[in-house]
Design a protein around this motif. Structure first.
Motif, short mmCIF file in Angstrom:
data_model
loop_
_atom_site.label_atom_id
_atom_site.label_comp_id
_atom_site.label_asym_id
_atom_site.label_seq_id
_atom_site.Cartn_x
_atom_site.Cartn_y
_atom_site.Cartn_z
N PHE A 187 -18.75 83.72 79.50
CA PHE A 187 -19.67 84.26 80.51
C PHE A 187 -20.64 85.30 79.94
O PHE A 187 -21.82 85.30 80.27
N LEU A 188 -20.15 86.20 79.09
CA LEU A 188 -21.00 87.27 78.58
C LEU A 188 -21.96 86.78 77.50
O LEU A 188 -22.90 87.50 77.13
N ARG A 189 -21.77 85.58 76.99
CA ARG A 189 -22.64 85.05 75.94
C ARG A 189 -23.63 84.03 76.46
O ARG A 189 -24.50 83.57 75.72
N MET A 190 -23.54 83.66 77.72
CA MET A 190 -24.35 82.57 78.25
C MET A 190 -25.67 83.05 78.81
O MET A 190 -25.78 84.17 79.32
N GLU A 191 -26.66 82.16 78.76
CA GLU A 191 -27.91 82.36 79.47
C GLU A 191 -27.77 81.66 80.83
O GLU A 191 -27.52 80.46 80.88
N LEU A 192 -27.92 82.41 81.90
CA LEU A 192 -27.81 81.85 83.25
C LEU A 192 -29.06 82.23 84.04
O LEU A 192 -29.04 83.11 84.91
N PRO A 193 -30.17 81.58 83.77
CA PRO A 193 -31.45 81.99 84.38
C PRO A 193 -31.50 81.81 85.89
O PRO A 193 -32.30 82.47 86.56
N ASP A 194 -30.66 80.93 86.45
CA ASP A 194 -30.70 80.70 87.90
C ASP A 194 -29.84 81.68 88.68
O ASP A 194 -29.98 81.80 89.90
N LEU A 195 -28.93 82.39 88.00
CA LEU A 195 -27.96 83.25 88.69
C LEU A 195 -28.66 84.51 89.20
O LEU A 195 -28.88 85.46 88.46
N ARG A 196 -28.98 84.51 90.48
CA ARG A 196 -29.78 85.59 91.08
C ARG A 196 -28.93 86.79 91.45
O ARG A 196 -29.38 87.93 91.35
N TYR A 197 -27.70 86.56 91.93
CA TYR A 197 -26.87 87.69 92.37
C TYR A 197 -25.39 87.39 92.22
O TYR A 197 -24.96 86.24 92.19
N PHE B 185 -10.53 77.86 85.88
CA PHE B 185 -10.54 78.08 84.44
C PHE B 185 -11.92 78.58 84.01
O PHE B 185 -12.94 77.94 84.30
N ALA B 186 -11.97 79.73 83.33
CA ALA B 186 -13.24 80.40 83.06
C ALA B 186 -14.26 79.53 82.34
O ALA B 186 -15.43 79.47 82.76
N PRO B 187 -13.93 78.83 81.25
CA PRO B 187 -14.95 78.01 80.60
C PRO B 187 -15.55 76.94 81.51
O PRO B 187 -16.76 76.71 81.51
N HIS B 188 -14.68 76.30 82.32
CA HIS B 188 -15.19 75.29 83.26
C HIS B 188 -16.09 75.94 84.30
O HIS B 188 -17.17 75.41 84.64
N LEU B 189 -15.66 77.09 84.84
CA LEU B 189 -16.46 77.80 85.82
C LEU B 189 -17.83 78.15 85.26
O LEU B 189 -18.86 77.98 85.93
N CYS B 190 -17.87 78.62 84.03
CA CYS B 190 -19.15 78.99 83.42
C CYS B 190 -20.05 77.77 83.23
O CYS B 190 -21.27 77.85 83.43
N ARG B 191 -19.47 76.65 82.85
CA ARG B 191 -20.26 75.42 82.73
C ARG B 191 -20.84 75.02 84.07
O ARG B 191 -22.00 74.57 84.16
N THR B 192 -20.06 75.19 85.14
CA THR B 192 -20.55 74.86 86.48
C THR B 192 -21.70 75.78 86.88
O THR B 192 -22.69 75.33 87.46
N LEU B 193 -21.58 77.08 86.59
CA LEU B 193 -22.65 78.02 86.90
C LEU B 193 -23.98 77.55 86.32
O LEU B 193 -25.03 77.63 86.98
N LYS B 194 -23.94 77.06 85.09
CA LYS B 194 -25.16 76.64 84.42
C LYS B 194 -25.63 75.25 84.88
O LYS B 194 -26.78 75.07 85.27
N ALA B 195 -24.70 74.28 84.86
CA ALA B 195 -25.08 72.91 85.16
C ALA B 195 -25.52 72.73 86.60
O ALA B 195 -26.45 71.97 86.89
N ALA B 196 -24.87 73.45 87.53
CA ALA B 196 -25.21 73.31 88.95
C ALA B 196 -26.30 74.27 89.40
O ALA B 196 -26.63 74.32 90.57
N ARG B 197 -26.86 75.04 88.47
CA ARG B 197 -27.95 75.98 88.74
C ARG B 197 -27.58 76.92 89.89
O ARG B 197 -28.35 77.12 90.82
N ILE B 198 -26.39 77.51 89.78
CA ILE B 198 -25.89 78.40 90.82
C ILE B 198 -26.74 79.66 90.88
O ILE B 198 -27.04 80.28 89.86
N THR B 199 -27.11 80.05 92.10
CA THR B 199 -27.89 81.28 92.29
C THR B 199 -27.04 82.44 92.76
O THR B 199 -27.44 83.61 92.61
#
Length: 522
Positions: free
Chosen positions: A255-265, A222-236
């Motif tokens: 996803f397009l509105r979020m700040e994801l500073p850890d997402l490297r690639y 589910f996209a909202p949950h996935l996006c929360r995981t990307l941020k909370a788990a500091r996914i790179t």
């Protein structure tokens, strides 16, 4: 320590990064030492159950720490892992288990209910108690690099899935090469979303472990949950197929509105990523590198386009991955000149060992290197069946499948060309095109499409666009409108099922008015 097998890889990490986190599942963390010990324990359970080197063991589990322990436990003493996607149904599961000749099925109580009651195979439940005997049993042998490690069953374009035989050396080379060009380090945190029964999905844990990083397992699509995981788990790092990216750029995804500073690639495989979708992702996350890749199960990964070249090489699938040579050959087996279309032929350390129990198909796809030096050791390459062209600088562009081409109004047509034209209209999010009988003396072309805006979409408007933007021999004669396309277990579009859906929903020509978008694929 030299790393030649999957067992070597995990044992090495259990020494060099013993207390570092190998796997995160929710709040739980598993170190490399614990993962290695769990794999060893599972090996002993298999030996106690009579499994020997060369035996196939089917692993029918969801993505989990237990599945990783099973996979490494099966392969560390020379047995062969057969990963069965947990989303498959009874008939598909039965085919894979029977075709592979699996001597044992490893599953859990929930997934065992999906297996046919007539399937006569011993079963080991991962949640059953471990006996003292299984703790004391020990394997007496270890594999070498050229030994089989796994059978990966491809969805295929026709017929039943084939089992691709991959060796320890294949998987280790793939892990090393991908970790190299992605620049993976121990600081990387990879989110595992793709199924591990899919070659690109299996590479995620292996490449991450090669680099000593952390694999984060999350089961929700589910996209909202996935996006929360990307941020909370500091996914790179996140790998996906086109349907994932389409889901992430549409509501209710943030996803397009979020700040994801850890997402490297991000990496894309399994199909063409729409330019509009790619542009939106890059605009929303300008500091995140996007790697566009092409591969096939028979050789794992063939090409990638470095992120910094996306603007300079629009539409390109890049060049060969490290330690790999890509040939483009014409029908006579000669190298194609720049701009000419030919078959992609893959040479390198990730070339698999053939198809399980299918020597005829193996001989067709896995052939001797056509330009081998006389007197050198035999070397096999993969004839992909995909047509590509190469530009003057060696960058490759996908044209389409050899077995999907057809003639229209005297021209040789590739469905991918028409599909690209339909997507360029901005009216549809996805499209599948195929020949569908005859119109007089010519081929009838049917297009299955998913509208971007079902409320306003009409077949007449799309047809008008085709007539203005596509050459006559590429005009679809009929359209079928679905609310989504069927997928294979790896997340790719299932083209055969899309054709079946089109037939079931009676494709119509533009003169008959729009086809109501009420036909969802299962």
């Amino acid at each position: 320590m030299s790393i030649f097998t999957l067992g070597d890889l995990l044992a090495h990490r259990a020494v060099t990064r013993a207390t570092d986190t190998a796997v995160e599942v929710g709040e739980a963390t598993i170190t490399y030492r614990r993962l290695h010990e769990s794999a060893c324990d599972f090996s002993r359970r298999l030996v106690q159950r009579g499994i020997r080197p060369g035996d196939r063991v089917a692993i029918h589990l969801p993505r989990s720490f237990e599945m990783l322990a099973c996979f490494f436990g099966v392969t560390r003493f020379g047995a062969v892992a057969v990963i069965v996607n947990s989303s498959l149904r009874e008939r598909q599961i039965e085919h894979i288990i029977q075709h592979s000749g699996a001597r044992l099925v490893v599953t859990d109580t929930r997934l065992r209910s999906r297996m046919s009651p007539t399937l006569q195979r011993p079963t080991l439940l991962v949640d059953e108690a471990v006996t003292a005997e299984s703790r004391s049993a020990e394997a007496s042998s270890r594999p070498i690099g050229r030994d089989l490690a796994a059978l990966i069953y491809t969805s295929g374009s026709t017929g039943l899935p084939k089992g691709v035989m991959v060796t320890h050396a294949n998987l280790i080379a793939g892990a090393r090469i991908v970790a190299d060009y992605l620049g993976l380090t121990p600081a990387d945190r990879t989110l595992a979303l793709l199924p591990w029964s899919f070659d690109a999905g299996l590479n995620q844990p292996l490449a991450t472990f090669w680099a000593g990083g952390t694999l984060v397992i999350d089961g929700s699509p589910f996209a909202p949950h996935l996006c929360r995981t990307l941020k909370a788990a500091r996914i790179t790092g996140l790998a996906g197929v086109p349907p994932l990216w389409e889901m992430l750029v549409r509501p209710p995804s943030p996803f397009l509105r979020m700040e994801l500073p850890d997402l490297r690639y991000l990496t894309n495989t399994g199909g063409h990523l729409r330019p509009e979708t790619l542009a939106r992702i890059r605009a929303a996350h300008p500091r995140t590198s996007v790697y566009l890749m092409y591969g096939l199960t028979e050789a794992f990964r063939s090409t990638y386009l470095p992120p910094e070249l996306i603007d300079a090489r629009p539409g390109s699938m890049g060049r060969a991955i490290p330690d790999t040579e890509i040939l483009v050959l014409d029908e006579a087996g000669r190298p194609c000149a720049p701009g000419e279309t030919g078959e992609l032929v893959h040479r390198g350390p990730t070339v698999a060992a053939g198809y399980w129990k299918d020597p005829e198909a193996t001989a067709k796809v896995f052939r001797p290197h056509p330009f081998a030096v006389r007197g050198s050791a035999p070397e096999y390459v993969v004839y992909s069946g995909d047509y590509v062209r190469r530009d003057e600088e060696g960058f490759l562009y996908y044209v389409g499948r050899r077995d999907e081409q057809f003639k229209s109004r005297g021209f040789r047509v590739n469905p991918m060309e028409i599909e690209a034209g339909l997507l360029a209209s901005g009216l549809v999010a996805e499209a599948v095109v195929f020949p569908d009988g005859q119109v007089g003396d010519d081929t009838r072309i049917t297009a299955v499409v998913v509208p971007n805006d079902p409320e306003s979409f009409t077949v007449e408007v799309l047809d008008s666009y085709c007539r203005s933007a596509l050459p006559v021999h590429q005009h679809p004669h009929r359209f079928a409108v679905l609310d989504r396309l069927p997928r294979s277990s790896s997340g790719k579009v299932d083209r055969m099922a899309a054709r079946a859906n089109a037939a079931a929903h009676t494709p119509v020509g533009p003169a008959q008015g729009p086809h109501p978008p009420d036909g969802g694929a299962p």
